[in-house]
Design an enzyme around this catalytic site. Structure first.
Site, mmCIF file in Angstrom:
data_model
loop_
_atom_site.group_PDB
_atom_site.id
_atom_site.type_symbol
_atom_site.label_atom_id
_atom_site.label_comp_id
_atom_site.label_asym_id
_atom_site.label_seq_id
_atom_site.Cartn_x
_atom_site.Cartn_y
_atom_site.Cartn_z
ATOM 1 N N MET A 152 -42.005 -31.974 19.014
ATOM 2 C CA MET A 152 -41.173 -30.933 18.945
ATOM 3 C C MET A 152 -40.367 -30.836 17.791
ATOM 4 S SD MET A 152 -41.589 -29.499 21.716
ATOM 5 C CE MET A 152 -42.215 -29.768 23.599
ATOM 6 N N PRO A 153 -40.840 -30.240 16.623
ATOM 7 C CA PRO A 153 -40.181 -30.147 15.578
ATOM 8 C C PRO A 153 -38.914 -29.370 15.552
ATOM 9 C CG PRO A 153 -42.395 -29.972 14.957
ATOM 10 C CD PRO A 153 -42.169 -29.948 16.442
ATOM 11 N N HIS A 154 -37.632 -29.821 15.185
ATOM 12 C CA HIS A 154 -36.562 -29.032 15.114
ATOM 13 C C HIS A 154 -36.252 -28.898 13.326
ATOM 14 C CE1 HIS A 154 -32.938 -26.793 15.555
ATOM 15 N NE2 HIS A 154 -32.345 -27.860 15.186
ATOM 16 N N SER A 205 -38.500 -25.039 16.322
ATOM 17 C CA SER A 205 -37.135 -24.305 16.358
ATOM 18 C C SER A 205 -36.659 -24.571 14.862
ATOM 19 C CB SER A 205 -36.321 -24.755 17.438
ATOM 20 O OG SER A 205 -36.173 -26.326 17.484
#
Length: 75
Positions: free
Chosen positions: A1-3, A40
């Protein structure tokens, strides 16, 4: 989940920030292969007078091994 957090000086309008966020998200989906739902992007505006204390020293100088692209300046 890259933020992804983009830290930058204030002054850009929402349009270029939104365009940059879309391009970053697209590249994060294309290159390592994450789905759109996993990505995100946020902006954190840091005044120039606070850059060394809030960004350069803690994020850049303190962790050179984490940098994938180093800046062309030093403080």
């Amino acid at each position: 989940m890259p933020h992804v957090i983009v830290k930058a000086w204030p002054g850009k309008t929402e349009q270029p920030k939104q365009e940059l966020a879309e391009r970053i998200a697209r590249d994060v989906m294309d290159v390592p292969g994450y789905g759109e739902e996993a990505v995100s992007v946020a902006f954190e505006e840091i005044p120039a007078r606070d850059w060394a204390e809030k960004v350069y020293r803690p994020d850049i100088a303190a962790h050179p091994g984490r940098l994938c692209k180093k800046p062309g300046y030093a403080m």
